[in-house]
Every structure is written in structure tokens, then in C-alpha cells.
Write a protein that holds these residues in place. Structure first.
Motif, short mmCIF file in Angstrom:
data_model
loop_
_atom_site.label_atom_id
_atom_site.label_comp_id
_atom_site.label_asym_id
_atom_site.label_seq_id
_atom_site.Cartn_x
_atom_site.Cartn_y
_atom_site.Cartn_z
N UNK A 88 0.84 -1.20 0.00
CA UNK A 88 0.00 0.00 0.00
C UNK A 88 0.87 1.25 0.00
N UNK A 89 2.00 1.22 0.71
CA UNK A 89 2.93 2.35 0.69
C UNK A 89 3.48 2.58 -0.72
N UNK A 90 3.77 1.49 -1.43
CA UNK A 90 4.25 1.60 -2.81
C UNK A 90 3.20 2.28 -3.67
N UNK A 91 1.96 1.81 -3.57
CA UNK A 91 0.88 2.41 -4.36
C UNK A 91 0.75 3.90 -4.07
N UNK A 92 0.80 4.27 -2.79
CA UNK A 92 0.63 5.68 -2.42
C UNK A 92 1.82 6.53 -2.85
N UNK A 93 3.01 5.95 -2.90
CA UNK A 93 4.21 6.70 -3.29
C UNK A 93 4.30 6.92 -4.79
N UNK A 94 3.69 6.03 -5.56
CA UNK A 94 3.76 6.12 -7.02
C UNK A 94 2.82 7.20 -7.54
N UNK A 95 3.21 7.77 -8.67
CA UNK A 95 2.32 8.72 -9.35
C UNK A 95 1.30 7.99 -10.21
N UNK A 96 1.68 6.80 -10.66
CA UNK A 96 0.79 5.97 -11.46
C UNK A 96 1.24 4.52 -11.31
N UNK A 97 0.27 3.61 -11.28
CA UNK A 97 0.57 2.18 -11.23
C UNK A 97 0.22 1.59 -12.59
N UNK A 98 1.17 0.83 -13.14
CA UNK A 98 0.99 0.19 -14.44
C UNK A 98 0.58 -1.27 -14.26
N UNK A 100 0.22 -3.90 -17.02
CA UNK A 100 0.29 -4.22 -18.45
C UNK A 100 0.09 -5.70 -18.78
N UNK A 101 -0.73 -6.38 -18.05
CA UNK A 101 -0.93 -7.81 -18.23
C UNK A 101 -1.40 -8.15 -19.65
N UNK A 102 -1.00 -9.32 -20.11
CA UNK A 102 -1.48 -9.84 -21.38
C UNK A 102 -2.80 -10.56 -21.19
N UNK A 103 -3.05 -11.02 -19.98
CA UNK A 103 -4.35 -11.58 -19.60
C UNK A 103 -4.52 -11.32 -18.11
N UNK A 104 -5.75 -11.10 -17.72
CA UNK A 104 -6.03 -10.80 -16.31
C UNK A 104 -7.48 -11.14 -16.05
N UNK A 105 -7.71 -12.01 -15.07
CA UNK A 105 -9.09 -12.39 -14.79
C UNK A 105 -9.89 -11.23 -14.21
N UNK A 106 -9.27 -10.46 -13.32
CA UNK A 106 -10.00 -9.34 -12.73
C UNK A 106 -9.15 -8.08 -12.63
N UNK A 107 -8.08 -8.11 -11.88
CA UNK A 107 -7.24 -6.93 -11.75
C UNK A 107 -7.21 -6.38 -10.34
N UNK A 108 -6.91 -7.24 -9.38
CA UNK A 108 -6.87 -6.82 -7.98
C UNK A 108 -5.84 -5.72 -7.74
N UNK A 109 -4.67 -5.81 -8.36
CA UNK A 109 -3.64 -4.77 -8.19
C UNK A 109 -4.20 -3.41 -8.60
N UNK A 110 -4.93 -3.39 -9.70
CA UNK A 110 -5.51 -2.12 -10.16
C UNK A 110 -6.46 -1.54 -9.12
N UNK A 111 -7.28 -2.39 -8.52
CA UNK A 111 -8.22 -1.90 -7.50
C UNK A 111 -7.49 -1.48 -6.22
N UNK A 112 -6.50 -2.25 -5.81
CA UNK A 112 -5.74 -1.89 -4.61
C UNK A 112 -5.07 -0.53 -4.79
N UNK A 113 -4.45 -0.32 -5.94
CA UNK A 113 -3.79 0.96 -6.19
C UNK A 113 -4.79 2.11 -6.16
N UNK A 114 -5.93 1.91 -6.80
CA UNK A 114 -6.94 2.97 -6.82
C UNK A 114 -7.50 3.23 -5.43
N UNK A 115 -7.65 2.19 -4.62
CA UNK A 115 -8.12 2.36 -3.25
C UNK A 115 -7.14 3.22 -2.45
N UNK A 116 -5.87 3.19 -2.85
CA UNK A 116 -4.84 4.02 -2.20
C UNK A 116 -4.78 5.41 -2.81
N UNK A 117 -5.64 5.69 -3.78
CA UNK A 117 -5.68 7.01 -4.39
C UNK A 117 -4.67 7.20 -5.51
#
Length: 177
Positions: A88-98, A100-117
């Protein structure tokens, strides 16, 4: 930001997940190189967090070699998988989270990053178009061409007004899940 390696950067990109070819961490490295080529006046860096698994056990070495060959080894930091609180600290420190999966069933990382703003730039595959509200909480990219990823990452990371608007929307979007 300094503790995570983003100190002194104008923009920091992050990737979190298994270090496997189908997750696309090499796309982040190639896009970072393209961004630095386009914006030599900007200090840009990336953090890739995760462990190799399955058939990807050579991936961290391959990514480091790719970064060296593209001249961005100095701006890329590879970090082993972290506990949830540290991630969560990584997500909050980043300006953007990438993502780039070639396949992804849902995208939990994307939601976690967004939850961190943190806005997300993700591939338009699998469940990622549901996890990321394109143009609102982040951007979706068709394909895995480095130039297209550089365009999308720059559109968020190098535009503070847009990034702030997307950060607020990212939290709201993640709350729906």
C-alpha cells in the motif's frame, strides 16, 4: 517516496505482481525507456515489486538486463514481494501504477492501487476494463507497444492536474468493489 526509491524523481511509476512474462513487467521497462527518451529534462523512475513464480524464475534477471540494454538501469528498482501494508505504501508513493498484463481475470492490483488514491494505466484485457474506469480513475491501453504505454503513462504521471483528478476518482471507483 524516498524510502521506496522515488525520492528526487519528477514522476514515479510502479508495477506490482508476479514477475512473469504474461504480467508484462517488460512493458513497464520499455515504456520507461521511451518516456526518458521523450522527456530527457524530467527525472523519471520505476519500481517493480514482486517475485518470480512458475516459469518466470529468470524474469528478474531478464528485466535487469533489459533495463541495462535500454539505458534505464539507473532509474529502475526491482524489489521482492512485499507484505500488504508495505505494498500500500508503494501504491501511495507512485504517481501511477501500471498493470500491463497480457491476460487478467479481474485486476486486484488495479483496485488496490486505486483504493490508495493512485491512478492506474492498464491493458484493455480481461477484467481490467471493469477494474479501471477509463479516462476517470486511470487509462486503458490497447496492446503492449512501448510508445502507446509511454503516451498513457505520461498523460497521467506528467500532468499533475489530471493525476489529482484521477486520484480522487480512483478512490471512489475502488469503493464500488
Amino acid at each position: 517516496r524516498r524510502a521506496l526509491g522515488f525520492g528526487g524523481y519528477d514522476a514515479g511509476l510502479a508495477f506490482a505482481g508476479r514477475i512473469q512474462p504474461h504480467k508484462g513487467p517488460d512493458v513497464v521497462v520499455r515504456a520507461l525507456a521511451e518516456l526518458r527518451r521523450r522527456h530527457p529534462e524530467r527525472r523519471l523512475g520505476a519500481l517493480i515489486v514482486g517475485d518470480a513464480s512458475g516459469s518466470g524464475h529468470h524474469e528478474p534477471r531478464r528485466l535487469a538486463a533489459l533495463a541495462a540494454s535500454l539505458g534505464v538501469a539507473d532509474a529502475l528498482r526491482l524489489v521482492p514481494a512485499l507484505p500488504a501494508a508495505s505494498l500500500a505504501d508503494v501504491y501511495r508513493a507512485a504517481d501511477v501504477v501500471a498493470v500491463p498484463s497480457y491476460s487478467e481475470s479481474f485486476g486486484l492490483v488495479a483496485l488496490e492501487a486505486q483504493a490508495c488514491g493512485t491512478p492506474v494505466v492498464a491493458a484493455r484485457v480481461g477484467g481490467l476494463p471493469v477494474a479501471v474506469a477509463d479516462g476517470v480513475s486511470g487509462l486503458l491501453v490497447n496492446g503492449h507497444v512501448a510508445a502507446d504505454w509511454a503516451d498513457a503513462l505520461a498523460a497521467v504521471a506528467l500532468n499533475p492536474v489530471r493525476r489529482a483528478r484521477m486520484a480522487t476518482a480512483a478512490r471512489r471507483h475502488a469503493e464500488k468493489f
